[in-house]
Structures are given as C-alpha cells and as structure tokens.
Design an enzyme around this catalytic site. Structure first.
Site, PDB file in Angstrom:
ATOM      1  N   CYS A   1       7.721  11.076 -30.750  1.00 52.81           N
ATOM      2  CA  CYS A   1       8.274   9.742 -30.481  1.00 52.81           C
ATOM      3  C   CYS A   1       8.746   9.056 -31.768  1.00 52.81           C
ATOM      4  CB  CYS A   1       7.208   8.909 -29.778  1.00 52.81           C
ATOM      5  SG  CYS A   1       7.592   7.161 -29.607  1.00 52.81           S
TER       6      CYS A   1
ATOM      7  N   CYS B   1       7.549   5.460 -32.240  1.00 53.29           N
ATOM      8  CA  CYS B   1       6.120   5.461 -32.581  1.00 53.29           C
ATOM      9  C   CYS B   1       5.933   5.611 -34.092  1.00 53.29           C
ATOM     10  CB  CYS B   1       5.386   6.586 -31.860  1.00 53.29           C
ATOM     11  SG  CYS B   1       5.401   6.449 -30.067  1.00 53.29           S
TER      12      CYS B   1
END
Length: 111
Positions: A31, A34
């Site tokens: 991600c 993230c």
C-alpha cells in the site's frame, strides 16, 4: 520504526487491555499511501510518547482483526481507548488532520 507491531494473537492484550489509548495503523506492505502515512505516525509517536501508544497491524497477515473493525480500505487508523474504537481516520492525511482528530487524547496530561 519504534511503533509496536501487532497481530491477531496480540491485539487484545496490546490494544483492548491497554492502560493508555492506542492508535492502530491498519496497513499492508503493498500500500503506497500506507507508506506515506508511516513517517507521520512516527512523528506523532515521538511527540506524544507516554500519552498514547502507536501500533500497526498488517491486514494481509491479520485478517481476523481487520475484519472485526470493518477495515475496508487502507490506510485506516483507529484510536482505541478502554477497549473500544473511539476515533477513525481513513486514507492518507497530513499530520495536522491526525492531531485534530485525536486532540483530546494527544493533549491530555502525561500519566
């Protein structure tokens, strides 16, 4: 990174039974947003150590906990206090957004 790494097996002990509020970053290695949030959360952890504990949970490895809290998109960051989710921030946000969302916990007196 000094943020506590969580798993399905340790979540109850480290988060739900914690003495202090715990911010949990639900993330995954693939991600991109993230990874963008990681340094922001690290800065907050450094600035507010003792008031709030910061932890993270890899949703790919810990599906049970992610499902329990209806984490449908990442990053999702949830502040837990007293064994309950209190404030949720979904998506990559600037530091000021997290500070505003968690102001009541970040500015409380150090225990």
């Amino acid at each position: 990174m000094t943020v506590l790494e969580l798993s399905d097996a340790t979540f109850e002990r480290e988060v739900l039974q914690a003495e202090t509020p715990v911010v949990v970053d639900f993330w995954a290695p693939w991600c991109g947003p993230c990874r963008a949030v990681e340094p922001v959360l690290q800065q907050l952890e450094d600035a507010h150590r003792g008031r709030v504990t910061f932890a993270r949970l890899d949703i790919d490895q810990n599906l049970q906990t992610a499902s329990r809290y209806d984490v449908l998109s990442i990053p999702t960051v949830i502040l837990f206090e007293g064994g309950e989710p209190r404030e949720t921030v979904v998506g990559a946000r600037p530091r000021s957004h997290y500070e505003q969302a968690w102001a009541a916990w970040l500015t409380s007196p150090t225990p």
